[in-house]
Design a protein around this motif. Sequence first.
Motif, PDB file in Angstrom:
ATOM      1  N   GLY A   1      -4.788   4.101  -0.027  1.00  0.00           N
ATOM      2  CA  GLY A   1      -3.974   3.352   0.906  1.00  0.00           C
ATOM      3  C   GLY A   1      -2.700   4.017   1.687  1.00  0.00           C
ATOM      4  O   GLY A   1      -2.930   5.186   2.040  1.00  0.00           O
ATOM      5  N   ASP A   2      -1.903   3.105   2.371  1.00  0.00           N
ATOM      6  CA  ASP A   2      -0.773   3.765   3.111  1.00  0.00           C
ATOM      7  C   ASP A   2       0.113   4.689   2.365  1.00  0.00           C
ATOM      8  O   ASP A   2       1.183   5.022   2.950  1.00  0.00           O
ATOM      9  CB  ASP A   2      -0.174   2.648   4.055  1.00  0.00           C
ATOM     10  N   GLY A   3       0.166   4.758   0.990  1.00  0.00           N
ATOM     11  CA  GLY A   3       1.125   5.361   0.259  1.00  0.00           C
ATOM     12  C   GLY A   3       2.581   4.816   0.107  1.00  0.00           C
ATOM     13  O   GLY A   3       3.467   5.511  -0.273  1.00  0.00           O
ATOM     14  N   LYS A   4       2.733   3.275   0.865  1.00  0.00           N
ATOM     15  CA  LYS A   4       4.070   3.002   0.797  1.00  0.00           C
ATOM     16  C   LYS A   4       4.155   2.169  -0.534  1.00  0.00           C
ATOM     17  O   LYS A   4       5.312   1.596  -0.688  1.00  0.00           O
ATOM     18  CB  LYS A   4       4.237   1.967   1.997  1.00  0.00           C
ATOM     19  N   GLN A   5       3.081   1.898  -1.133  1.00  0.00           N
ATOM     20  CA  GLN A   5       3.435   1.192  -2.626  1.00  0.00           C
ATOM     21  C   GLN A   5       4.212   2.048  -3.432  1.00  0.00           C
ATOM     22  O   GLN A   5       4.472   3.145  -3.509  1.00  0.00           O
ATOM     23  CB  GLN A   5       1.973   1.167  -3.052  1.00  0.00           C
ATOM     24  N   THR A   6       5.053   1.142  -4.107  1.00  0.00           N
ATOM     25  CA  THR A   6       6.130   1.806  -5.185  1.00  0.00           C
ATOM     26  C   THR A   6       5.843   1.628  -6.442  1.00  0.00           C
ATOM     27  O   THR A   6       5.073   0.564  -6.849  1.00  0.00           O
ATOM     28  CB  THR A   6       7.491   1.139  -4.658  1.00  0.00           C
ATOM     29  N   ARG A   7       6.348   2.747  -7.312  1.00  0.00           N
ATOM     30  CA  ARG A   7       6.378   2.452  -8.807  1.00  0.00           C
ATOM     31  C   ARG A   7       7.636   3.390  -9.505  1.00  0.00           C
ATOM     32  O   ARG A   7       8.284   3.901  -8.719  1.00  0.00           O
ATOM     33  CB  ARG A   7       4.991   3.218  -9.350  1.00  0.00           C
TER      34      ARG A   7
ATOM     35  N   ILE B   1      -6.438   7.153   2.840  1.00  0.00           N
ATOM     36  CA  ILE B   1      -7.771   6.641   2.623  1.00  0.00           C
ATOM     37  C   ILE B   1      -8.021   5.465   1.892  1.00  0.00           C
ATOM     38  O   ILE B   1      -6.914   5.014   1.278  1.00  0.00           O
ATOM     39  CB  ILE B   1      -8.878   7.702   2.068  1.00  0.00           C
ATOM     40  N   ALA B   2      -9.106   4.631   1.959  1.00  0.00           N
ATOM     41  CA  ALA B   2      -9.167   3.389   1.125  1.00  0.00           C
ATOM     42  C   ALA B   2      -9.532   3.609  -0.215  1.00  0.00           C
ATOM     43  O   ALA B   2     -10.378   4.679  -0.526  1.00  0.00           O
ATOM     44  CB  ALA B   2     -10.380   2.693   1.931  1.00  0.00           C
ATOM     45  N   GLY B   3      -8.806   2.778  -1.181  1.00  0.00           N
ATOM     46  CA  GLY B   3      -8.940   2.986  -2.577  1.00  0.00           C
ATOM     47  C   GLY B   3      -8.229   1.781  -3.157  1.00  0.00           C
ATOM     48  O   GLY B   3      -7.523   1.349  -2.653  1.00  0.00           O
ATOM     49  N   PRO B   4      -8.661   1.687  -4.563  1.00  0.00           N
ATOM     50  CA  PRO B   4      -7.866   0.920  -5.310  1.00  0.00           C
ATOM     51  C   PRO B   4      -6.156   1.369  -5.371  1.00  0.00           C
ATOM     52  O   PRO B   4      -5.907   2.421  -5.839  1.00  0.00           O
ATOM     53  CB  PRO B   4      -8.243   0.915  -6.729  1.00  0.00           C
ATOM     54  N   GLU B   5      -5.441   0.410  -4.873  1.00  0.00           N
ATOM     55  CA  GLU B   5      -3.917   0.658  -4.659  1.00  0.00           C
ATOM     56  C   GLU B   5      -2.949  -0.029  -5.887  1.00  0.00           C
ATOM     57  O   GLU B   5      -2.044   0.252  -5.800  1.00  0.00           O
ATOM     58  CB  GLU B   5      -3.578   0.099  -3.553  1.00  0.00           C
ATOM     59  N   GLY B   6      -3.559  -1.081  -6.682  1.00  0.00           N
ATOM     60  CA  GLY B   6      -2.820  -1.811  -7.506  1.00  0.00           C
ATOM     61  C   GLY B   6      -1.891  -2.524  -6.582  1.00  0.00           C
ATOM     62  O   GLY B   6      -1.865  -2.848  -5.594  1.00  0.00           O
TER      63      GLY B   6
ATOM     64  N   VAL C   1     -10.293  12.903  -5.281  1.00  0.00           N
ATOM     65  CA  VAL C   1     -10.092  11.673  -6.266  1.00  0.00           C
ATOM     66  C   VAL C   1      -8.519  11.749  -6.076  1.00  0.00           C
ATOM     67  O   VAL C   1      -8.059  12.883  -6.761  1.00  0.00           O
ATOM     68  CB  VAL C   1     -10.549  11.620  -7.604  1.00  0.00           C
ATOM     69  N   VAL C   2      -7.693  11.111  -5.607  1.00  0.00           N
ATOM     70  CA  VAL C   2      -6.239  11.031  -5.706  1.00  0.00           C
ATOM     71  C   VAL C   2      -5.941   9.457  -5.934  1.00  0.00           C
ATOM     72  O   VAL C   2      -6.009   8.781  -5.177  1.00  0.00           O
ATOM     73  CB  VAL C   2      -5.602  11.725  -4.411  1.00  0.00           C
ATOM     74  N   LYS C   3      -5.224   9.376  -7.228  1.00  0.00           N
ATOM     75  CA  LYS C   3      -4.856   8.223  -7.457  1.00  0.00           C
ATOM     76  C   LYS C   3      -3.304   7.984  -7.284  1.00  0.00           C
ATOM     77  O   LYS C   3      -2.491   8.862  -7.617  1.00  0.00           O
ATOM     78  CB  LYS C   3      -5.305   7.688  -8.742  1.00  0.00           C
TER      79      LYS C   3
END
Length: 340
Positions: free
Chosen positions: A216-222, A276-281, A338-340
């Motif tokens: 994803g764009d890496g802007k997702q937060t946790r 890259i595309a991938g499951p982002e939650g 693989v990078v999650k």
Amino acid sequence: MSKQIKVLVTGAGGFIGNHLVTYLKEQGYWVRGVDIKHPEFDDTQADEFELLDLRRWDNCLQATRGVEEVYALAADMGGMGFISYNHAQILHNNILINTHTLEAARVNGVKRYLYSSSACVYPEYLQEETEVTPLKEDDAYPAQPQDAYGWEKLVTERLCLRYREAYGIETHIVRFHNIFGPHGTWEGGREKVPAAFCRKAAVAKLTGNHEFEIWGDGKQTRSFCFIDDITYGIHKLMHSDHYEPLNMGQDRMISINGLADMVAEIAGIEIQKKHIAGPEGVRGRNSDNTKVKEVLDWEPKISLEEGMARTYAWIENNVKEKMTASKEAAQELAHSKVVK
Ligand code: NAD
């Protein structure tokens, strides 16, 4: 402790379980560990360790015999990649593990029971923005967890509450928010983002290829909480009179890009992020710790920087060892995408 209390830790071959066994031994307990595998990275400190598949009722009866307390940590789980693609397996296996373990504990007269739930129980509709409002325990309803994993956790929470009401077994429920630290899975597909990023940074440092893939764009937060804060926190919860679900995690939010930058700084390298595309939650998630502070006087003491530095050091050693062990292993790591 005057009389040595006997306790069971299920999932004792896993990340949190193995750390918890060590902590409980330090507190003076007699500990039985149960899992389908031994701890991968070091020897267990448990007094007794039994290899048992807890999906089976007879094994659950055996596991829970003669103990006063059960820390129920066993689960078929992993990072975003694993929980996004294995819904049927996760629901099936974890429902069996949890219903059988709790019922066996009741039959064997276990006094206290701690169930490890997850922030994944929270509804998707409250986690659609990166700047989310931290999640309070009551926010779990109306329910709409994102994955089968969250639904199973929510159902088992209800089971624990109902068992206490119906049978008097003292059930406690903790909702973990992204726990990380050394001695956890760091490759293979079940690792979570902090470990996967430490591995990627170590590989980049050792190979000189600084391309760093992010789903994803890496802007997702946790938010991410270090393991040592958790072991004493759940021990405290087990001996409290709080029985409703309780958050346990950091309440400091960071973006996935921010976490990648932090790991790169710890490793002492520059990285080139490749999205890259991938499951982002979910888009954003953070823990509201008001209740856990109030009822347990608990808050995380170890900063994200310190926890990540400790985790990175351990993973870098593992990567080095693997890369020097064989050419094939080095190739495998260098080409791991693989990078999650
Ligand atoms: P983990 O995968 O390292 O440990 C789980 C252990 O359960 C593994 O060792 C696995 O072999 C064992 N297990 C799986 N199936 C089994 C079976 N049929 N019988 C017996 N054992 C079995 O995970 P963890 O990070 O240590 O998580 C522990 C608990 O905390 C889990 O219930 C998990 O859902 C929950 N949790 C963890 C996090 C986190 O960030 N680590 C977040 C939320 C919830």
